[in-house]
Design a protein around this motif. Structure first.
Motif, short mmCIF file in Angstrom:
data_model
loop_
_atom_site.label_atom_id
_atom_site.label_comp_id
_atom_site.label_asym_id
_atom_site.label_seq_id
_atom_site.Cartn_x
_atom_site.Cartn_y
_atom_site.Cartn_z
N LEU A 68 41.31 42.00 47.00
CA LEU A 68 40.45 42.24 45.84
C LEU A 68 40.59 41.08 44.85
O LEU A 68 41.67 40.84 44.31
CB LEU A 68 40.86 43.56 45.16
CG LEU A 68 39.89 44.08 44.10
CD1 LEU A 68 38.56 44.50 44.71
CD2 LEU A 68 40.51 45.26 43.35
N GLN A 78 38.21 42.46 39.55
CA GLN A 78 37.29 43.33 40.27
C GLN A 78 37.89 44.73 40.42
O GLN A 78 39.11 44.90 40.42
CB GLN A 78 37.02 42.75 41.67
CG GLN A 78 36.35 41.40 41.68
CD GLN A 78 34.94 41.42 41.11
OE1 GLN A 78 34.69 40.84 40.06
NE2 GLN A 78 34.00 42.09 41.79
N ASP A 114 33.24 42.27 52.87
CA ASP A 114 33.36 42.87 51.54
C ASP A 114 32.32 42.26 50.60
O ASP A 114 31.94 41.10 50.76
CB ASP A 114 34.76 42.62 50.98
CG ASP A 114 35.85 43.22 51.85
OD1 ASP A 114 35.54 44.07 52.71
OD2 ASP A 114 37.03 42.83 51.67
N HIS A 151 31.53 41.37 46.54
CA HIS A 151 32.12 41.19 45.21
C HIS A 151 31.02 40.78 44.24
O HIS A 151 30.50 39.67 44.32
CB HIS A 151 33.21 40.11 45.25
CG HIS A 151 34.26 40.37 46.29
ND1 HIS A 151 35.10 41.45 46.23
CD2 HIS A 151 34.55 39.72 47.44
CE1 HIS A 151 35.90 41.44 47.30
NE2 HIS A 151 35.58 40.40 48.05
N THR A 203 31.80 42.98 38.30
CA THR A 203 33.17 43.47 38.58
C THR A 203 33.29 44.56 39.64
O THR A 203 34.40 44.99 39.92
CB THR A 203 33.95 43.97 37.31
OG1 THR A 203 33.42 45.21 36.88
CG2 THR A 203 33.91 42.93 36.20
N SER A 211 33.40 45.79 43.52
CA SER A 211 33.56 45.29 44.89
C SER A 211 33.42 46.47 45.84
O SER A 211 33.76 47.60 45.50
CB SER A 211 34.92 44.63 45.09
OG SER A 211 35.03 43.44 44.35
N TYR A 248 34.20 47.41 49.96
CA TYR A 248 34.80 46.94 51.21
C TYR A 248 34.01 47.38 52.44
O TYR A 248 33.29 48.38 52.41
CB TYR A 248 36.22 47.50 51.35
CG TYR A 248 37.26 46.84 50.46
CD1 TYR A 248 37.02 45.64 49.80
CD2 TYR A 248 38.51 47.43 50.30
CE1 TYR A 248 38.00 45.06 49.00
CE2 TYR A 248 39.49 46.86 49.50
CZ TYR A 248 39.22 45.67 48.85
OH TYR A 248 40.19 45.11 48.06
N TYR A 254 30.40 35.33 45.11
CA TYR A 254 29.85 36.47 44.38
C TYR A 254 28.47 36.82 44.94
O TYR A 254 27.72 35.96 45.40
CB TYR A 254 29.74 36.15 42.88
CG TYR A 254 31.05 36.21 42.12
CD1 TYR A 254 31.80 37.39 42.06
CD2 TYR A 254 31.53 35.09 41.45
CE1 TYR A 254 32.99 37.45 41.34
CE2 TYR A 254 32.73 35.15 40.73
CZ TYR A 254 33.45 36.33 40.69
OH TYR A 254 34.63 36.39 39.98
N PRO A 268 34.82 34.12 44.05
CA PRO A 268 35.43 35.24 43.31
C PRO A 268 36.94 35.08 43.13
O PRO A 268 37.48 35.56 42.13
CB PRO A 268 35.15 36.47 44.18
CG PRO A 268 34.02 36.07 45.06
CD PRO A 268 34.16 34.59 45.28
N TRP A 269 37.65 34.47 44.08
CA TRP A 269 39.11 34.35 43.96
C TRP A 269 39.50 33.30 42.94
O TRP A 269 40.58 33.34 42.39
CB TRP A 269 39.74 34.10 45.35
CG TRP A 269 39.68 35.35 46.17
CD1 TRP A 269 40.61 36.35 46.23
CD2 TRP A 269 38.61 35.75 47.03
NE1 TRP A 269 40.17 37.35 47.05
CE2 TRP A 269 38.96 37.02 47.56
CE3 TRP A 269 37.39 35.18 47.37
CZ2 TRP A 269 38.13 37.71 48.43
CZ3 TRP A 269 36.56 35.87 48.24
CH2 TRP A 269 36.93 37.11 48.77
#
Ligand SMILES: Nc1nc2c(c(=O)[nH]1)N[C@H]1C(S)=C(S)[C@@H](COP(=O)(O)O)O[C@H]1N2
Ligand SMILES: [Mo]
Length: 220
Positions: free
Chosen positions: A38, A42, A94, A96, A100, A102, A104, A178, A211-212
């Motif tokens: 995650l 998020q 997943d 994202h 905010t 997410s 899976y 994203y 996103p990370w």
């Protein structure tokens, strides 16, 4: 993008532009996807929210066409039957969203972007891709991001045709960025030598959107 065919601005669209200016949702954290499923800031959702610009175009599969043009040796113009006659990929990934949420383990079926690239043969100078959608939406990607092994043009989700509100007949899915990069109601794919920021990228969103790295907004 020009103002001539700009989609109408919904309340949510205006809020999202304000959030980009304010840097809303930013945690200032960075994570590695190998270590943390995650991304920072998020939260998980089990339902699947619908986000659009206030337009939700209805295109029947029989009327749908995919136009692939620009810096390619083999421009393509496929109807839905030609599109689904291409090699089929089943990919679980997943989602994202920059707002905010997410989600899976989404099961997609469609054409891997790697197969599309095999078919259209981009010129060596082609380094960017712009997706054009039926609601006037656009988004841009570096060719390497578009070509990611788990990116696909999806026509099905959980074994059933992709719902109209989620971008059916066909949407892009690029799991490592994203979700605004995953264009719904896909109409055409343009290959370019120079970058051309899309709808959200000219309204304060980050040009890449990892996103990370929490690349939510431009200037992050
Ligand atoms: N054509 C089009 N694609 C789009 C959008 C849009 O407004 N139009 N919104 C983007 C954004 S901001 C998100 S979060 C996701 C939402 O997809 P969903 O409605 O299936 O959750 O689609 C992306 N692709
Ligand atoms: Mo989004």
């Amino acid at each position: 993008m020009t103002d001539d065919n700009e989609p109408p601005k919904s309340k949510l669209t205006l809020s999202k532009q304000r959030w980009a200016r304010e840097g809303k949702f930013l945690t200032g954290q960075v994570a590695r996807p190998q270590e943390q499923r995650l991304p920072p800031g998020q939260h998980l959702t089990r339902d699947w929210p619908v986000l659009d610009l206030g337009l939700s175009p209805q295109i029947a599969r029989e009327r749908w066409r995919l136009d692939v043009y620009g810096a390619v040796a083999n421009p393509l113009f496929w109807d839905f039957a030609q599109f689904t006659a291409q090699p089929q990929a089943d990919i679980t990934s997943d989602i994202h969203c920059v707002t905010t949420w997410s989600r899976y383990d989404n099961q997609w079926q469609g054409l891997a972007t790697s197969e599309l690239l095999e078919a259209c043969q981009p010129h060596p100078e082609a380094r960017f891709v712009v997706l054009h959608s039926h609601d006037g939406y656009t988004t841009n990607l570096a060719l390497e991001d578009f070509a990611a092994a788990d990116a696909l043009l999806a026509h099905s989700w959980s074994g059933a045709p992709l719902a109209q509100e989620h971008g059916g007949p066909v949407r892009l899915v690029v799991p490592h960025l994203y979700f605004w990069k995953s264009a719904k109601w896909l109409q055409s794919i343009e290959f370019l030598d120079a970058d051309a920021p899309g709808y959200w990228e000219v309204r304060g969103y980050h040009n890449r959107g990892d996103p990370w790295q929490e690349q939510r907004y431009s200037g992050d």
